[in-house]
Design a protein around this motif. Structure first.
Motif, mmCIF file in Angstrom:
data_model
loop_
_atom_site.group_PDB
_atom_site.id
_atom_site.type_symbol
_atom_site.label_atom_id
_atom_site.label_comp_id
_atom_site.label_asym_id
_atom_site.label_seq_id
_atom_site.Cartn_x
_atom_site.Cartn_y
_atom_site.Cartn_z
ATOM 1 N N CYS A 1 -26.937 -44.066 -51.302
ATOM 2 C CA CYS A 1 -25.945 -44.102 -50.226
ATOM 3 C C CYS A 1 -25.607 -42.663 -49.803
ATOM 4 N N CYS B 1 -23.697 -47.816 -48.343
ATOM 5 C CA CYS B 1 -23.191 -48.948 -49.133
ATOM 6 C C CYS B 1 -21.979 -49.606 -48.461
ATOM 7 N N CYS C 1 -18.654 -47.565 -48.489
ATOM 8 C CA CYS C 1 -18.590 -46.475 -47.512
ATOM 9 C C CYS C 1 -18.474 -47.031 -46.092
ATOM 10 N N GLY D 1 -23.053 -41.684 -48.402
ATOM 11 C CA GLY D 1 -21.633 -41.377 -48.551
ATOM 12 C C GLY D 1 -21.240 -41.091 -49.989
ATOM 13 N N CYS D 2 -21.674 -41.965 -50.920
ATOM 14 C CA CYS D 2 -21.185 -41.859 -52.298
ATOM 15 C C CYS D 2 -22.309 -41.687 -53.306
HETATM 16 ZN ZN LIG Z 1 -21.495 -45.361 -50.508
#
Ligand SMILES: [Zn+2]
Length: 240
Positions: A19, A30, A33, A21-22
């Motif tokens: 992902c 995900c 996010c 984002g994370c």
């Molecule tokens: Zn994420």
């Protein structure tokens, strides 16, 4: 047919999925996010201190956490699959900006032109990345027909990262110009400068100066995210 874990590993090697984002494994973006970005609340935003000539500006998200990670991955690591994710945020921000600026609202209602003008990228970063993320994003926000790729950097500028607000303003002073061939098309046309992130506001102020100097109509700006304001007393030595 049963799964072949060895072959799946090959796919992972070819296109690692985590992902943006994370960092969660096995997905490019995900659900957690996605929730963070869907919480985008378009709003007017001004930097503190606010540079001279800073346009009325709207933004959607605070540039922190997963949002920051996603924007960096999108821009620096070629995660082009995030274009539609970030464009969804930008579309909401653009709607607020068009509704919040009377001359832009009037132009939309009267079906007269409004121009979406991406902030310029440094030629060196275009060469390095092989793409121009901000125009891609503006186009993905749904109104490619309004896109006018008008702005260019006229001279080499330092990377803005790590510069103070004053240094950023000096770095960009008179660094942006409007391409001659689009000047006539922008004359008195309300413009919306598009950028991914607003930090000190120096870039948006310089883009606005260049557009107004070229005879464009009123200028506002939209960004996906804005840096969170930090308490000045906590970081007295850096005002970025
Ligand atoms: Zn994420």
């Amino acid at each position: 047919m049963p799964w072949r874990p060895d072959l799946l590993a090959l796919v992972e090697l070819a296109a690692p999925s985590s992902c943006a984002g994370c960092g969660a494994a096995g997905t490019r973006w995900c659900p957690d996010c996605a929730v963070v970005l869907s919480a985008s609340a378009p709003r007017p935003w001004r930097p503190t201190p606010c540079p001279r000539g800073f346009p009325p500006t709207w933004t959607g998200l605070a540039y922190a956490g997963q949002v920051r990670a996603a924007v960096v991955a999108w821009k620096e690591q070629d995660r082009v699959e995030l274009n539609p994710v970030l464009a969804t945020v930008l579309r909401g921000v653009l709607a607020e900006a068009l509704a919040g600026s009377p001359p832009h609202t009037a132009a939309v209602l009267q079906h007269t032109p409004v121009a979406l003008v991406p902030a310029p990228s440094a030629p060196s970063s275009i060469r390095t990345r092989g793409r121009r993320p901000v125009p891609e994003l503006a186009a993905a926000a749904g109104r490619a027909d309004l896109l006018v790729d008008a702005l260019r950097l006229t001279r080499r500028v330092q990377d803005q990262a790590g510069l103070s607000a004053q240094q950023r303003a000096a770095n960009l002073q008179r660094a942006v110009t409007v391409r001659p061939r689009v000047r006539a098309a922008l004359r008195e046309v309300p413009c919306v400068v598009v950028d991914d992130v607003v930090t000190t506001g120096a870039t948006l102020a310089e883009c606005t100066r260049a557009l107004l100097a070229a005879g464009a109509g009123p200028v506002v700006a939209v960004t996906v995210a804005a840096t969170a304001r930090r308490p000045a007393q906590a970081r007295p030595q850096r005002a970025d």
